[in-house]
Design a protein around this motif. Structure first.
Motif, PDB file in Angstrom:
ATOM      1  N   ARG A 240      39.034  21.808  29.833  1.00 33.58           N
ATOM      2  CA  ARG A 240      38.009  22.691  29.259  1.00 33.58           C
ATOM      3  C   ARG A 240      38.645  23.983  28.762  1.00 33.58           C
ATOM      4  N   GLN A 241      39.518  24.559  29.560  1.00 31.34           N
ATOM      5  CA  GLN A 241      40.155  25.820  29.188  1.00 31.34           C
ATOM      6  C   GLN A 241      41.128  25.646  28.019  1.00 31.34           C
ATOM      7  N   GLU A 242      41.829  24.496  27.950  1.00 30.44           N
ATOM      8  CA  GLU A 242      42.725  24.229  26.811  1.00 30.44           C
ATOM      9  C   GLU A 242      41.962  24.255  25.492  1.00 30.44           C
ATOM     10  N   GLN A 243      40.706  23.858  25.535  1.00 26.86           N
ATOM     11  CA  GLN A 243      39.879  23.833  24.329  1.00 26.86           C
ATOM     12  C   GLN A 243      39.063  25.117  24.176  1.00 26.86           C
ATOM     13  N   ASP A 244      39.321  26.085  25.059  1.00 30.83           N
ATOM     14  CA  ASP A 244      38.657  27.384  25.016  1.00 30.83           C
ATOM     15  C   ASP A 244      37.135  27.237  25.041  1.00 30.83           C
ATOM     16  N   LEU A 245      36.659  26.351  25.934  1.00 30.59           N
ATOM     17  CA  LEU A 245      35.221  26.132  26.084  1.00 30.59           C
ATOM     18  C   LEU A 245      34.726  26.807  27.353  1.00 30.59           C
ATOM     19  N   SER A 246      33.586  27.411  27.285  1.00 28.46           N
ATOM     20  CA  SER A 246      32.946  27.967  28.476  1.00 28.46           C
ATOM     21  C   SER A 246      32.268  26.826  29.240  1.00 28.46           C
ATOM     22  N   LEU A 247      31.921  27.099  30.500  1.00 29.14           N
ATOM     23  CA  LEU A 247      31.141  26.122  31.262  1.00 29.14           C
ATOM     24  C   LEU A 247      29.840  25.797  30.530  1.00 29.14           C
ATOM     25  N   SER A 248      29.207  26.830  29.984  1.00 33.39           N
ATOM     26  CA  SER A 248      27.936  26.633  29.281  1.00 33.39           C
ATOM     27  C   SER A 248      28.097  25.725  28.067  1.00 33.39           C
ATOM     28  N   GLU A 249      29.177  25.914  27.312  1.00 39.37           N
ATOM     29  CA  GLU A 249      29.367  25.105  26.105  1.00 39.37           C
ATOM     30  C   GLU A 249      29.671  23.651  26.458  1.00 39.37           C
ATOM     31  N   LEU A 250      30.518  23.425  27.465  1.00 39.07           N
ATOM     32  CA  LEU A 250      30.793  22.044  27.864  1.00 39.07           C
ATOM     33  C   LEU A 250      29.538  21.403  28.443  1.00 39.07           C
ATOM     34  N   SER A 251      28.761  22.177  29.169  1.00 42.72           N
ATOM     35  CA  SER A 251      27.497  21.676  29.701  1.00 42.72           C
ATOM     36  C   SER A 251      26.575  21.248  28.560  1.00 42.72           C
ATOM     37  N   ARG A 252      26.481  22.060  27.528  1.00 42.36           N
ATOM     38  CA  ARG A 252      25.632  21.747  26.381  1.00 42.36           C
ATOM     39  C   ARG A 252      26.117  20.490  25.671  1.00 42.36           C
ATOM     40  N   ARG A 253      27.427  20.412  25.405  1.00 41.33           N
ATOM     41  CA  ARG A 253      27.978  19.262  24.676  1.00 41.33           C
ATOM     42  C   ARG A 253      27.860  17.959  25.449  1.00 41.33           C
ATOM     43  N   SER A 254      28.041  18.035  26.755  1.00 45.20           N
ATOM     44  CA  SER A 254      28.045  16.823  27.577  1.00 45.20           C
ATOM     45  C   SER A 254      26.677  16.471  28.133  1.00 45.20           C
ATOM     46  N   ARG A 255      25.756  17.459  28.120  1.00 43.50           N
ATOM     47  CA  ARG A 255      24.433  17.302  28.736  1.00 43.50           C
ATOM     48  C   ARG A 255      24.536  17.102  30.249  1.00 43.50           C
ATOM     49  N   VAL A 256      25.583  17.708  30.827  1.00 46.57           N
ATOM     50  CA  VAL A 256      25.763  17.750  32.274  1.00 46.57           C
ATOM     51  C   VAL A 256      25.421  19.171  32.696  1.00 46.57           C
ATOM     52  N   GLY A 257      24.603  19.320  33.703  1.00 41.08           N
ATOM     53  CA  GLY A 257      24.173  20.641  34.139  1.00 41.08           C
ATOM     54  C   GLY A 257      25.344  21.569  34.456  1.00 41.08           C
ATOM     55  N   LYS A 258      25.168  22.834  34.136  1.00 39.50           N
ATOM     56  CA  LYS A 258      26.214  23.828  34.360  1.00 39.50           C
ATOM     57  C   LYS A 258      26.573  23.927  35.850  1.00 39.50           C
ATOM     58  N   GLY A 259      25.584  23.860  36.723  1.00 39.75           N
ATOM     59  CA  GLY A 259      25.836  23.901  38.163  1.00 39.75           C
ATOM     60  C   GLY A 259      26.645  22.699  38.624  1.00 39.75           C
ATOM     61  N   THR A 260      26.300  21.526  38.108  1.00 32.73           N
ATOM     62  CA  THR A 260      27.048  20.311  38.436  1.00 32.73           C
ATOM     63  C   THR A 260      28.484  20.443  37.961  1.00 32.73           C
ATOM     64  N   LEU A 261      28.655  20.915  36.738  1.00 39.42           N
ATOM     65  CA  LEU A 261      29.993  21.094  36.171  1.00 39.42           C
ATOM     66  C   LEU A 261      30.811  22.066  37.016  1.00 39.42           C
ATOM     67  N   SER A 262      30.209  23.168  37.413  1.00 34.59           N
ATOM     68  CA  SER A 262      30.894  24.160  38.243  1.00 34.59           C
ATOM     69  C   SER A 262      31.320  23.552  39.579  1.00 34.59           C
ATOM     70  N   GLU A 263      30.430  22.784  40.204  1.00 37.54           N
ATOM     71  CA  GLU A 263      30.759  22.139  41.474  1.00 37.54           C
ATOM     72  C   GLU A 263      31.854  21.092  41.303  1.00 37.54           C
ATOM     73  N   LEU A 264      31.849  20.368  40.184  1.00 39.45           N
ATOM     74  CA  LEU A 264      32.912  19.396  39.917  1.00 39.45           C
ATOM     75  C   LEU A 264      34.255  20.099  39.773  1.00 39.45           C
ATOM     76  N   GLU A 265      34.288  21.167  38.979  1.00 38.48           N
ATOM     77  CA  GLU A 265      35.535  21.892  38.775  1.00 38.48           C
ATOM     78  C   GLU A 265      36.048  22.522  40.063  1.00 38.48           C
ATOM     79  N   SER A 266      35.156  22.852  40.978  1.00 43.61           N
ATOM     80  CA  SER A 266      35.541  23.444  42.257  1.00 43.61           C
ATOM     81  C   SER A 266      35.920  22.387  43.296  1.00 43.61           C
ATOM     82  N   GLY A 267      35.739  21.113  42.958  1.00 44.85           N
ATOM     83  CA  GLY A 267      36.059  20.044  43.896  1.00 44.85           C
ATOM     84  C   GLY A 267      35.018  19.860  44.978  1.00 44.85           C
TER      85      GLY A 267
END
Length: 189
Positions: free
Chosen positions: A15-42
């Protein structure tokens, strides 16, 4: 480092290599921002469907976020994999050349279950070699039954299904992504 932490680290790096925020990846993938944050945190176990949504939005193969292919196991112990609503997949191999990235998975399709997979990035194709059981796979309008020793190939850049109507299915799944993905090409919204 645990499996979830390793996956989260890889996901965050992509995500960071593509300079995407959590919000933008959440929007593109339709995966909730909270879910994405928890995934990235392990802190969260991902489903196969969620990982495909994220890697498709990032324009990369599924293997880009999974741990290295599983080592040979002589113990007969069950190796960990990532599971979806019907399919459990264990990455066996990742092959990369000038033409494509090919992920090779050992899969189990659970009896009586159907998994509906969203379209992957353009140009992606899948092939399943059935080892045991009978699978129904491919685009819903063109799904076909495949038994032991047989295989099927279908475009995976359209929605497709996996179903095991009569009992568990064991197989080897090949997912071939076009070479443009190796460079992190933007897959768009």
């Amino acid at each position: 480092m645990g499996l979830n932490e390793d996956l989260g680290r890889r996901l965050r790096a992509l995500r960071q290599e593509q300079d995407l925020s959590l919000s933008e990846l959440s929007r593109r993938s339709r995966v909730g921002k909270g879910t994405l944050s928890e995934l990235e945190s392990g802190l969260r176990n991902p489903t196969l469907e969620t990982l495909y949504a994220l890697t498709t939005a990032l324009g990369c193969p599924l293997s880009a976020v999974l741990s290295d292919p599983a080592p040979e196991s002589g113990s007969g112990a069950e190796l960990p994999g990532v599971s979806g609503s019907a399919v459990t997949a264990l990455l066996l191999e990742r092959h990369e050349d000038a033409a494509a990235v090919t992920d090779v998975f050992r899969v189990t399709i659970r009896a009586g279950a159907t998994q509906e997979s969203a379209a992957h990035v353009p140009g992606t194709g899948e092939s399943l070699m059935v080892l045991a059981g009978t699978a129904v796979v491919g685009p819903p309008h063109d799904a076909r039954a495949v038994g032991p020793g047989a295989s099927a190939h279908w475009p995976a850049d359209v929605p497709h299904i996996y179903r095991a109507p009569d009992g568990d299915v064991q197989g080897i799944l090949f997912v071939r992504y076009p070479s443009a993905l190796r460079d992190g090409e933007d897959s768009g919204p």
